[in-house]
Design a protein around this motif. Sequence first.
Motif, PDB file in Angstrom:
ATOM      1  N   ASP A 115       0.828  -1.213   0.000  1.00 38.52           N
ATOM      2  CA  ASP A 115       0.000   0.000   0.000  1.00 38.52           C
ATOM      3  C   ASP A 115       0.863   1.263   0.000  1.00 38.52           C
ATOM      4  O   ASP A 115       0.567   2.241  -0.684  1.00 38.52           O
ATOM      5  N   LYS A 116       1.938   1.202   0.797  1.00 40.22           N
ATOM      6  CA  LYS A 116       2.841   2.354   0.851  1.00 40.22           C
ATOM      7  C   LYS A 116       3.515   2.565  -0.505  1.00 40.22           C
ATOM      8  O   LYS A 116       3.654   3.697  -0.981  1.00 40.22           O
ATOM      9  N   LEU A 117       3.903   1.447  -1.115  1.00 38.72           N
ATOM     10  CA  LEU A 117       4.539   1.532  -2.435  1.00 38.72           C
ATOM     11  C   LEU A 117       3.569   2.101  -3.476  1.00 38.72           C
ATOM     12  O   LEU A 117       3.947   2.957  -4.280  1.00 38.72           O
ATOM     13  N   ILE A 118       2.314   1.646  -3.439  1.00 32.37           N
ATOM     14  CA  ILE A 118       1.311   2.152  -4.394  1.00 32.37           C
ATOM     15  C   ILE A 118       1.107   3.661  -4.201  1.00 32.37           C
ATOM     16  O   ILE A 118       0.988   4.412  -5.167  1.00 32.37           O
ATOM     17  N   GLN A 119       1.120   4.082  -2.947  1.00 29.04           N
ATOM     18  CA  GLN A 119       1.007   5.529  -2.655  1.00 29.04           C
ATOM     19  C   GLN A 119       2.186   6.298  -3.293  1.00 29.04           C
ATOM     20  O   GLN A 119       1.994   7.314  -3.959  1.00 29.04           O
ATOM     21  N   MET A 120       3.399   5.770  -3.088  1.00 31.37           N
ATOM     22  CA  MET A 120       4.586   6.424  -3.671  1.00 31.37           C
ATOM     23  C   MET A 120       4.489   6.454  -5.198  1.00 31.37           C
ATOM     24  O   MET A 120       4.844   7.442  -5.837  1.00 31.37           O
ATOM     25  N   LEU A 121       4.007   5.356  -5.770  1.00 37.04           N
ATOM     26  CA  LEU A 121       3.915   5.272  -7.234  1.00 37.04           C
ATOM     27  C   LEU A 121       2.845   6.229  -7.763  1.00 37.04           C
ATOM     28  O   LEU A 121       3.026   6.842  -8.817  1.00 37.04           O
TER      29      LEU A 121
END
Length: 170
Positions: A14-20
Amino acid sequence: MGQKAVDIAKLDVDKLIQMLNEALAEEWLAYYQYWIGARMLEGPMRSEIEPELLLHATEELGHAELVADRIIQLGGTPLLNPDQWTKFARCDYEEPTDPYVEEILKQNLNGERCAIERYQEIADYTDGKDHATYQMAITILNDELEHEHDIEDFLADLERLKEDIKKLRL
Ligand code: FE
Ligand code: FE
Ligand code: MG
């Protein structure tokens, strides 16, 4: 959505998707920054700089595609509304109110430096944990480094031109 893509990622997806999604917003704003800047551009070396800015615009759009596709693979939803772009982006969108070539280039340079930080961060976060996103981040990072260098070269040439003109006046 790729279940295995999510399962094998050894990090907070989820954190990665936010960054992306933040990176996606930045790419679209960078695209428009280049695209409108190239059209407004006035001043020396215009005929050389304009096509390069338009090429960079196209490359930013390519980055947006890579990032959006990766978000979908990871089971996320890419930003669906342009309203979200300025809210998600960490890089400023700078209105090209002064069309002078140096000002336009400086705006693009700020954008590139911000993009370099973004992909450095995504690479750091995914290194050894999510190889696919890591590889994508490195590919884009290399483009952004090249963009930064292109703009620095144009700015250095303009600086030199100004110095040569000053010498002629003496
Ligand atoms: Fe980019
Ligand atoms: Fe770039
Ligand atoms: Mg270039």
